[in-house]
Design an enzyme around this catalytic site. Structure first.
Site, PDB file in Angstrom:
ATOM      1  N   ASP A 193      41.500  38.421  54.366  1.00 50.89           N
ATOM      2  CA  ASP A 193      42.079  38.240  55.693  1.00 50.89           C
ATOM      3  C   ASP A 193      42.095  39.616  56.359  1.00 50.89           C
ATOM      4  O   ASP A 193      41.538  40.592  55.838  1.00 50.89           O
ATOM      5  CB  ASP A 193      43.461  37.587  55.610  1.00 50.89           C
ATOM      6  CG  ASP A 193      44.518  38.441  54.944  1.00 50.89           C
ATOM      7  OD1 ASP A 193      44.236  39.599  54.562  1.00 50.89           O
ATOM      8  OD2 ASP A 193      45.654  37.964  54.806  1.00 50.89           O
ATOM      9  N   CYS A 205      43.938  39.502  49.991  1.00 46.97           N
ATOM     10  CA  CYS A 205      44.880  39.303  51.085  1.00 46.97           C
ATOM     11  C   CYS A 205      46.121  40.103  50.709  1.00 46.97           C
ATOM     12  O   CYS A 205      46.095  40.873  49.748  1.00 46.97           O
ATOM     13  CB  CYS A 205      45.172  37.824  51.350  1.00 46.97           C
ATOM     14  SG  CYS A 205      46.141  36.935  50.106  1.00 46.97           S
ATOM     15  N   THR A 263      49.038  39.474  49.220  1.00 44.10           N
ATOM     16  CA  THR A 263      49.492  39.303  47.835  1.00 44.10           C
ATOM     17  C   THR A 263      48.380  38.807  46.917  1.00 44.10           C
ATOM     18  O   THR A 263      48.540  38.816  45.699  1.00 44.10           O
ATOM     19  CB  THR A 263      50.636  38.275  47.743  1.00 44.10           C
ATOM     20  OG1 THR A 263      50.135  36.998  48.161  1.00 44.10           O
ATOM     21  CG2 THR A 263      51.836  38.699  48.584  1.00 44.10           C
ATOM     22  N   HIS A 277      38.666  34.080  28.771  1.00 45.37           N
ATOM     23  CA  HIS A 277      39.284  32.830  28.320  1.00 45.37           C
ATOM     24  C   HIS A 277      39.155  31.681  29.314  1.00 45.37           C
ATOM     25  O   HIS A 277      39.177  30.523  28.904  1.00 45.37           O
ATOM     26  CB  HIS A 277      40.763  33.049  28.011  1.00 45.37           C
ATOM     27  CG  HIS A 277      40.975  33.901  26.807  1.00 45.37           C
ATOM     28  ND1 HIS A 277      42.226  34.103  26.276  1.00 45.37           N
ATOM     29  CD2 HIS A 277      40.126  34.610  26.029  1.00 45.37           C
ATOM     30  CE1 HIS A 277      42.123  34.896  25.214  1.00 45.37           C
ATOM     31  NE2 HIS A 277      40.862  35.220  25.056  1.00 45.37           N
ATOM     32  N   HIS A 291      37.871  28.208  24.016  1.00 43.11           N
ATOM     33  CA  HIS A 291      38.136  28.372  25.441  1.00 43.11           C
ATOM     34  C   HIS A 291      37.253  27.447  26.283  1.00 43.11           C
ATOM     35  O   HIS A 291      37.670  26.983  27.340  1.00 43.11           O
ATOM     36  CB  HIS A 291      37.932  29.836  25.855  1.00 43.11           C
ATOM     37  CG  HIS A 291      38.747  30.785  25.053  1.00 43.11           C
ATOM     38  ND1 HIS A 291      40.124  30.792  25.056  1.00 43.11           N
ATOM     39  CD2 HIS A 291      38.377  31.751  24.184  1.00 43.11           C
ATOM     40  CE1 HIS A 291      40.569  31.719  24.235  1.00 43.11           C
ATOM     41  NE2 HIS A 291      39.527  32.315  23.687  1.00 43.11           N
TER      42      HIS A 291
END
Length: 149
Positions: free
Chosen positions: A12, A69, A71, A102, A137
């Site tokens: 963003d 962005c 966070t 994983h 996995h």
């Protein structure tokens, strides 16, 4: 350059500078950076940028995607709505390695208000150098894929 060396980058408006730094960094590592993020600081909604990058990864046009962005959370949530995407937010190198090893993550999200430039580049390096381990996995990744609609 092959698709295997293409990485789409998007963000963003809050993460333009960090996205550009990461683009230069991955180019120096031999990757092709496909930057589809905004170029001006005008406010722009992160969901459309997460989706746009995710569609390029899901289609096979790009091997990986790197999202940014404030966070890292919102843009990651948008990307994960696209079928075939496994994107994780990482604020440390251990998590970046683990989502590749994983979870066979094909996208990485970073919060620019949470980590600085040096750590962000280390996180990118950890993500790009880790390899999916398969084995037990792989069965878990298949379980995740069955949840997709």
């Amino acid at each position: 350059m092959t698709i295997d060396k293409r990485i789409v980058l998007s963000s963003d408006h809050s993460a333009i500078q960090m996205r550009q730094v990461i683009a230069v960094h991955i180019k120096a590592l031999g990757w092709q950076a496909i930057d589809i993020g905004p170029m001006t600081a005008e406010s722009t909604p992160y969901p459309k940028h997460g989706e746009g990058a995710a569609r390029l990864v899901a289609s096979g046009d790009c091997r990986f995607g790197i999202l940014l962005c404030g966070t890292g959370q919102g843009i990651m949530m948008a990307a994960n709505k696209v079928k075939g995407i496994r994107c994780g937010v990482c604020m440390d190198t251990f998590s970046a390695r683990m989502i590749r090893q994983h979870n066979d993550a094909n996208m990485l999200s970073i919060g620019v208000r949470v980590v600085g430039e040096g750590l962000a580049l280390d996180i990118v390096d950890a993500f790009l150098t880790a390899q999916f381990e398969g084995g037990r996995h792989a069965a878990r990744v298949e379980m995740i894929q069955t949840l997709e609609m």
